[in-house]
Design a protein around this motif. Structure first.
Motif, mmCIF file in Angstrom:
data_model
loop_
_atom_site.group_PDB
_atom_site.id
_atom_site.type_symbol
_atom_site.label_atom_id
_atom_site.label_comp_id
_atom_site.label_asym_id
_atom_site.label_seq_id
_atom_site.Cartn_x
_atom_site.Cartn_y
_atom_site.Cartn_z
ATOM 1 N N GLU A 110 0.820 -1.207 0.000
ATOM 2 C CA GLU A 110 0.000 0.000 0.000
ATOM 3 C C GLU A 110 0.865 1.274 0.000
ATOM 4 N N VAL A 111 1.991 1.216 0.730
ATOM 5 C CA VAL A 111 2.875 2.382 0.774
ATOM 6 C C VAL A 111 3.491 2.623 -0.612
ATOM 7 N N ARG A 116 3.370 5.955 -5.557
ATOM 8 C CA ARG A 116 3.129 6.184 -7.002
ATOM 9 C C ARG A 116 2.153 7.342 -7.188
ATOM 10 N N THR A 117 1.051 7.332 -6.416
ATOM 11 C CA THR A 117 0.074 8.414 -6.588
ATOM 12 C C THR A 117 0.691 9.758 -6.207
ATOM 13 N N LEU A 118 1.758 9.734 -5.374
ATOM 14 C CA LEU A 118 2.412 10.990 -4.993
ATOM 15 C C LEU A 118 3.430 11.434 -6.038
ATOM 16 N N ARG B 38 -9.589 3.363 -5.863
ATOM 17 C CA ARG B 38 -8.318 2.875 -6.407
ATOM 18 C C ARG B 38 -8.256 3.062 -7.912
ATOM 19 N N ALA B 41 -7.448 6.610 -8.559
ATOM 20 C CA ALA B 41 -6.039 6.886 -8.288
ATOM 21 C C ALA B 41 -5.143 6.245 -9.349
ATOM 22 N N LEU B 43 -4.746 2.935 -9.690
ATOM 23 C CA LEU B 43 -4.101 1.735 -9.162
ATOM 24 C C LEU B 43 -4.748 0.452 -9.653
ATOM 25 N N PRO B 56 -0.648 6.250 -12.270
ATOM 26 C CA PRO B 56 -0.849 6.957 -10.994
ATOM 27 C C PRO B 56 0.107 8.133 -10.832
ATOM 28 N N VAL B 61 -3.500 12.827 -8.214
ATOM 29 C CA VAL B 61 -4.693 12.543 -7.433
ATOM 30 C C VAL B 61 -4.218 12.096 -6.060
ATOM 31 N N TYR B 63 -4.403 10.250 -2.676
ATOM 32 C CA TYR B 63 -5.153 9.057 -2.262
ATOM 33 C C TYR B 63 -4.736 8.662 -0.848
ATOM 34 N N PRO B 65 -5.388 5.790 1.703
ATOM 35 C CA PRO B 65 -6.028 4.511 2.005
ATOM 36 C C PRO B 65 -6.353 4.441 3.497
ATOM 37 N N GLN B 66 -7.108 3.414 3.875
ATOM 38 C CA GLN B 66 -7.541 3.286 5.267
ATOM 39 C C GLN B 66 -6.382 3.238 6.248
ATOM 40 N N ALA B 69 -0.822 4.523 5.068
ATOM 41 C CA ALA B 69 0.351 4.237 4.231
ATOM 42 C C ALA B 69 1.471 5.263 4.380
ATOM 43 N N ARG B 125 0.442 15.170 3.508
ATOM 44 C CA ARG B 125 1.270 14.647 2.417
ATOM 45 C C ARG B 125 0.501 14.670 1.096
ATOM 46 N N ALA B 126 -0.768 14.237 1.162
ATOM 47 C CA ALA B 126 -1.575 14.242 -0.060
ATOM 48 C C ALA B 126 -1.805 15.672 -0.548
ATOM 49 N N LEU B 129 1.002 17.442 -2.515
ATOM 50 C CA LEU B 129 1.056 17.090 -3.939
ATOM 51 C C LEU B 129 0.323 18.142 -4.774
#
Lengths: 220, 343
Positions: A110-111, A116-118, B38, B41, B43, B56, B61, B63, B65-66, B69, B125-126, B129
């Motif tokens: 997941e990290v 990648r999305t970052l 996902r 994003a 993925l 990605p 975008v 993202y 997750p729960q 990460a 962090r998101a 971006l």
């Protein structure tokens, strides 16, 4: 004695470097990629763990002899340094591979996805996320392989024999001394091994503990 | 931002929705909420607009997750700086940490932070971006009730300030109620989208009704018309439901009322005329505490769930077995459109 130990170090260093080059991509593939018949592949790579060293040595000797399958292809490596190097790589592969695989298994997919999305491409992902995450595992696996190679006896003796300066490594040298009833010299060489083993195992453990304190994974 | 996405794996899904400000996507577990995020994003493979076909890395975008990460070997500040490059990266990262009120924890590693703090680092962090769209997967599921409130407040405030289209996936209807726009995913498609109040009060389908806590749903026959609504007959009881598009007489329809909106008639107070219509004598069958309120089940011609605020119960002192009268105020009676039940 110096000659035998230097040869042992050369063998162990070359073997662990080879394992680093081969083992890391292999471990990465086993953890993150779809591998067909994974269990079978893993069993083959881990087999040297349970195979008697003499059995592994026997097959390698047959293959590497001048008339053997590999010997005829130009790998006429029986009773030569190259031969014990190949034997050591195969024999220590399970140790290195297990450690490398554990290092990669700790990396949360997941990290990697989120990085990648970052906007992190493959190179930055490896440099900034993966390598700093796995290097303690890589180092301890490589040290283990190094130590294991230093101590091996059966395989090396079968494939390399006992040629001073070419294949007579420290462990075989000790065996020779004992055969010749030169216990005092054997004791000194043996003591060197005890010190080496202790330092290496301590290093591996220290690395593990320090790493766990950084990432917060529970100490075992 | 208009979103139109089709997925084939891991499930068939065709989602069309509008993301404006803080938008919540509500759906049962397994309805494909996470898969949709996902896919957005980049993925998992999907077709659609926007960003279709981009990797990605190219989408910008954000993202979350729960599990948030975070990179475990990096400090909070380093994590926030991860998407940044160049000499100003450290300063920019610190500004984002200040924005989520965590600059005092900049040097902590993730395992030294609480769940709520980790969440905020991941959010910073998101945001660093400077994404075009922000995706949040169940951002409050691992948090305690108090942290949940402050977290939603913070997310709402920041994305509103930044003007960032944000899609928040949840199965928690209290979180969903906090959004500007609520979309509901059901049977592989977005079946309803609107302001939360509207979705909560007028769910389009029975499934959505269940998801938003619309516990009292009945079927009945249209028995008569008036200028502003219809009379529906259910189990011998006639209930008036306001509607602008009355179904023809004799048609079987579904109607319902939220437990919060069923009223207990107080014998000492006269009823205003609209309330005089939908009245029904019932017996209190069950009474249990639900938070500070009381969940009451009453039984008469119909079985109704009623949610009673504490101050009302303190005055009425209802007990199981009591005979009372309840009123279904027509404003709160929701007539389901028949399309909601064709699928």
């Amino acid at each position: 004695m110096t000659e035998a130990f230097l040869l042992s170090f050369k063998l162990a260093a070359l073997t662990s470097l080879t394992l680093l080059v081969l083992g890391v991509p292999l471990a990465y593939a086993l953890v993150f990629k779809r591998v067909p018949a994974r269990a079978l592949v893993e069993a083959v790579f881990l087999m040297p763990l349970t195979l008697p060293p003499t059995v592994l040595g026997y097959y390698l000797l047959i293959l590497l002899a001048p008339e053997g399958f590999l010997g005829r292809l130009g790998f006429d490596w029986a009773f030569r340094f190259e031969g014990i190097w190949l034997a050591s790589v195969i024999f220590s592969l399970p140790f290195a591979l297990t450690a490398y695989r554990e290092a990669f298994q700790a990396v949360e997919p997941e990290v990697l996805e989120v990085s990648r999305t970052l906007g992190l491409g493959t190179l930055r992902r490896w440099r900034r996320v993966i390598l700093p995450w796995i290097w303690p595992g890589l180092l301890s696996g490589t040290l283990l392989a190094f130590a294991h190679t230093l101590g091996e006896f059966g395989v090396v003796l079968m494939v390399g024999g006992n040629l001073p300066g070419e294949t007579r490594v420290a462990s075989i040298y000790i065996f020779d001394l004992v055969q010749a009833l030169e216990f005092e010299q054997a004791a000194r060489a043996a003591l060197v091994f005890v010190a080496l083993s202790f330092v290496m195992v301590l290093t591996v453990r220290t690395l593990e503990v320090r790493w766990r304190s950084i990432t917060g994974s529970s100490a075992r | 931002m208009e979103i139109d996405y089709r997925l084939e794996r891991p499930l068939n899904l065709h989602a069309r929705l509008r993301v404006e400000g803080l938008t919540a996507l509500l759906g049962e577990s397994g309805s494909g909420k996470t898969s949709l995020l996902r896919a957005l994003a980049g993925l998992i493979r999907a077709r659609g607009r926007p960003f279709g076909g981009l990797r990605p890395e190219q989408r910008r975008v954000g993202y979350l997750p729960q599990g948030y990460a975070l990179v475990p070997h990096m400090t909070a500040l380093e994590n926030v700086a991860l998407p940044l490059r160049g000499p100003g990266a450290g300063r920019t990262a610190r500004r984002w940490l200040e924005r989520v009120e965590l600059d005092h924890l900049a040097d902590r590693r993730p395992h030294e932070l609480s769940g709520g703090e980790r969440q905020r680092v991941a959010l910073a962090r998101a945001l660093a971006l400077e994404p075009r769209l922000l995706l949040l997967d169940e951002p409050t599921s691992a948090l305690d009730a108090a942290t949940r409130e402050t977290t939603i407040d913070l997310i709402d405030r920041i994305v509103t300030e930044v003007g960032l289209p944000t899609l928040l996936v949840t199965h928690d209807r209290y979180v969903a109620a906090r959004s500007r726009s609520l979309a509901v995913l059901e049977h592989g498609a977005v079946r309803q989208q609107g302001p939360p109040d509207e979705v909560f009060a007028r769910p389009a389908t029975l499934g959505i009704a269940r998801l938003v806590g619309f516990a009292n749903v009945f079927s009945g026959r249209v028995a008569g018309h008036e200028a502003d609504g219809v009379w529906i007959e259910t189990e011998g009881l006639r209930v008036f439901a306001p509607t602008g598009a009355p179904p023809p007489p004799g048609r079987t329809v579904h109607w319902g009322i939220r437990p919060e909106e069923v009223m207990i008639v107080r014998p000492d107070r006269p009823l205003s005329s609209p309330l005089a219509r939908n009245r029904l004598a019932v017996v209190v069958r069950r009474l249990v505490k639900k938070g500070l309120a009381y969940a009451v089940r009453v039984e008469g011609a119909l079985v109704l769930e009623v949610l009673l605020p504490r101050h009302v119960q303190d005055r009425l002192r209802l007990r199981e077995g009591d005979r009372i009268e309840v009123a279904l105020k027509p404003t709160y009676v929701h007539l389901f459109s028949s399309e909601g039940f064709s699928s």
